[in-house]
Structures are given as structure tokens and as C-alpha cells.
Design an enzyme around this catalytic site. Sequence first.
Site, mmCIF file in Angstrom:
data_model
loop_
_atom_site.group_PDB
_atom_site.id
_atom_site.type_symbol
_atom_site.label_atom_id
_atom_site.label_comp_id
_atom_site.label_asym_id
_atom_site.label_seq_id
_atom_site.Cartn_x
_atom_site.Cartn_y
_atom_site.Cartn_z
ATOM 1 N N CYS A 1 46.101 38.082 39.557
ATOM 2 C CA CYS A 1 44.546 37.939 39.700
ATOM 3 C C CYS A 1 43.823 36.760 39.831
ATOM 4 C CB CYS A 1 44.103 38.696 38.215
ATOM 5 S SG CYS A 1 42.255 39.195 38.311
ATOM 6 N N ASN A 2 42.913 36.792 40.869
ATOM 7 C CA ASN A 2 42.279 35.516 41.122
ATOM 8 C C ASN A 2 41.063 35.218 40.072
ATOM 9 O OD1 ASN A 2 42.608 34.503 44.339
ATOM 10 N ND2 ASN A 2 43.015 36.604 44.054
ATOM 11 N N THR A 3 40.382 36.259 39.536
ATOM 12 C CA THR A 3 39.656 35.801 38.488
ATOM 13 C C THR A 3 40.238 35.579 37.178
ATOM 14 O OG1 THR A 3 38.367 37.771 39.358
ATOM 15 C CG2 THR A 3 37.841 37.122 37.297
ATOM 16 N N GLU B 1 39.085 49.965 46.632
ATOM 17 C CA GLU B 1 39.505 51.109 45.878
ATOM 18 C C GLU B 1 39.154 52.550 46.147
ATOM 19 O OE1 GLU B 1 40.659 50.598 42.171
ATOM 20 O OE2 GLU B 1 40.900 48.426 42.565
ATOM 21 N N CYS C 1 40.716 36.934 46.512
ATOM 22 C CA CYS C 1 40.672 38.093 45.623
ATOM 23 C C CYS C 1 41.960 39.000 46.185
ATOM 24 C CB CYS C 1 39.449 38.940 45.753
ATOM 25 S SG CYS C 1 39.465 40.432 45.113
ATOM 26 N N THR C 2 42.562 39.467 45.192
ATOM 27 C CA THR C 2 43.727 40.627 45.413
ATOM 28 C C THR C 2 43.668 41.432 46.453
ATOM 29 O OG1 THR C 2 43.047 41.644 43.486
ATOM 30 C CG2 THR C 2 44.778 40.012 43.285
ATOM 31 N N HIS C 3 42.296 41.841 46.285
ATOM 32 C CA HIS C 3 41.979 43.155 47.312
ATOM 33 C C HIS C 3 41.625 42.786 48.714
ATOM 34 C CE1 HIS C 3 41.610 44.994 43.601
ATOM 35 N NE2 HIS C 3 41.425 46.331 43.746
ATOM 36 N N ASP D 1 47.603 41.854 37.092
ATOM 37 C CA ASP D 1 46.431 41.652 37.653
ATOM 38 C C ASP D 1 45.647 42.768 37.123
ATOM 39 O OD1 ASP D 1 44.619 41.592 39.706
ATOM 40 O OD2 ASP D 1 45.078 43.274 40.734
ATOM 41 N N SER D 2 44.242 42.716 37.447
ATOM 42 C CA SER D 2 43.197 43.729 36.713
ATOM 43 C C SER D 2 43.498 45.038 37.287
ATOM 44 C CB SER D 2 41.786 43.236 37.151
ATOM 45 O OG SER D 2 41.960 43.310 38.659
ATOM 46 N N TYR E 1 37.670 43.027 36.808
ATOM 47 C CA TYR E 1 37.680 41.949 36.042
ATOM 48 C C TYR E 1 36.388 40.865 36.707
ATOM 49 C CZ TYR E 1 42.050 42.105 33.339
ATOM 50 O OH TYR E 1 43.081 42.754 32.448
ATOM 51 N N GLY E 2 36.117 41.075 37.863
ATOM 52 C CA GLY E 2 35.202 40.029 38.684
ATOM 53 C C GLY E 2 34.008 39.939 37.903
HETATM 54 N N1 DGL Z 1 42.063 41.325 40.711
HETATM 55 C C1 DGL Z 1 40.573 40.487 40.990
HETATM 56 C C2 DGL Z 1 40.688 39.359 41.575
HETATM 57 O O1 DGL Z 1 41.618 38.978 42.196
HETATM 58 C C3 DGL Z 1 39.825 41.648 41.796
HETATM 59 C C4 DGL Z 1 39.478 42.854 41.240
HETATM 60 C C5 DGL Z 1 38.826 42.606 40.001
HETATM 61 O O2 DGL Z 1 37.499 42.472 39.845
HETATM 62 O O3 DGL Z 1 39.171 43.114 38.916
HETATM 63 O O4 DGL Z 1 39.775 38.647 41.452
#
Ligand code: DGL
Length: 301
Positions: A76-78, A155, A188-190, A13-14, A45-46
Amino acid sequence: MQNRQDAPIGIFDSGVGGLTVAEEVMRQLPNEKIVYFGDTARVPYGSKSKDTIIKFSKQIIRYLRTWDVKAIVVACNTASALALSEIKEELDIPIVGVIEPGAKVASEMTKNGKIGIIGTEGTINSHIHTKLIKEHKPTYQVTERACPLFVPLVEEGFFLDTNVTYEIAGKYLEVMKENEVDTLILGCTHYPFLRDTIRKIMGPEVNLVNPAYETARELKKMLSELGLAASAEATAGNGAGVTADLKAAEASSRMLSTQTSVGTGMHRFCVSDGADKVAHFAKERFPFPVENVMQVNIEEY
Ligand code: DGL
């Protein structure tokens, strides 16, 4: 070389958000070893371009392969939205992302055919969920909304029910209520960390889909079909005590699951920056013990 079944699974993940996916993999596949990599030096990453996300993802996969991983999970979704199809073409080990499983379960769960998707700007601007859902259900209505402030809120520890989080979430989710979505993908992971606030705003009837659960199920199915699933003996041989109440996890909702206990001596957690901060975050927010966090210079890969 070790037996492929005994090899670990690489999850990346990011940053730390992907621990929500690692958690679900550890819960549903208690015999598997994982190597988790969080790109904390280059998060978020978003808001980055597709080319950058592809470059970062390839570097991380090269790093994970130094652990001889048998499969990769793009938590990571992105990265799943922007890089997965490109990476897949070049890879000779199985790989699974979080977008397809989330879109699939949302399509199955909706009753009124109105699905919402929230995610980073990169994920939302890719329109990948809408494409996947409409491929099978062309009449379904999909409402997309980027929520760029959610990641920094998590975060910074504002994931508990604070006024500021509630107010921001209320603004972002207004359109979901207006469009009467009955199923909302937390893309999104968060976002699972904000589920209480999101639940309060959306109400008890709306399905909140955490793609982590379906992704772990998909991974389990894939490993078993390919004859790559680790056996319980392999885990025992590894010296880690593992118990998991899988029935409880299966019986729990598809969105949010229950607690199980897993010995984590066999897992590895790596990040590209701030290992101490991540170890602290994991201690506070991750339901399984994280023994130590390794720091890696990812630019070398
Ligand atoms: N891990 C990213 C996602 O799931 C979220 C955090 C980021 O923007 O890196 O899209």
C-alpha cells in the site's frame, strides 16, 4: 521451526489493489511463497490519519507474523508513505515499501527532469516522493496530484475505458500535461488498473511508472543479500508446479510486465471482510489462480 529460506513473504495492502504488487512478486520471485493480506474491512487508507495507518499496519504485521513470514512487503502506497519508517524501527525482519523503488526508477527514467506523482490524499500530502527525488536530484521538478476518485472507480469496476473514467482522469491529469512531465508515477495500488485511460491522456511518450515492478526487484535483491531467498528445491518440495518466464518479465518494460504462469497452491490470500467478493475480483482481474480467500478478524491482533 522451518528453515528461514522456506518461510513465506507477507504482503499487505488496504484492500485488493495490492494484488498488483503480489502479481509482480509472484512473477519475479517464482520460488517464493506469499501470504497476502488485504484490509478490506477498513479500506480506504488514503483518507485516514497517520496514527490510524500506523495502528492498522502494526496489527496486520502481527497477523502476518503468525505465518512466520521472513520478510514483509508494504504494497500500500499510503501505508508505505505514512507508516513504514515507524514500523521499520521496531521490526526484526526485513521490510520493503513501494515508495522508494518508484521514486528511484522515475528519477532514472526522466529525460527532462519533470516527474509527476499521483496517489491518494495521504500519500500526496506526505510529499514523500518529492523529498526522496529532490534528495538526489534537487533541480528536478515534481508535480503532485491526489486523485481521490480513482480508487472508488476501480473498486466499482470502472477501470475499463469508460467515458466517466476518461473525463475524471482528464481533469486530474491536466496539471501533469501543463507542467510537461515526461515520467508519471502511478503512486497507488489501484492505478495500474487505469493505465489504458492514463496512457491515452498522457500520450505514448510519457513513462508510466508502476512501482510494483521495482519493489519486486528490490525484494529479490534484499532476500538474496540476506541469504533468505527460497530455492527451487524448496518450492518443488512444497508440491506446487512453478514455471516463470523471467526473461520475458525482465525484458518487458519496467512499468508493466508480461504474463507468466505460476502454481499458486503455495500462496495464501487473506482479507478482513468480503472474502467472496475478493475471490470474485481476483478471478476477474488477477492473472494467477487464487484458490481460496480466508477471512480474518484483524482487530484481534
Ligand atoms: N492501497 C492504497 C494505496 O496504495 C489505495 C486504496 C486506499 O485508499 O486504501 O495508497
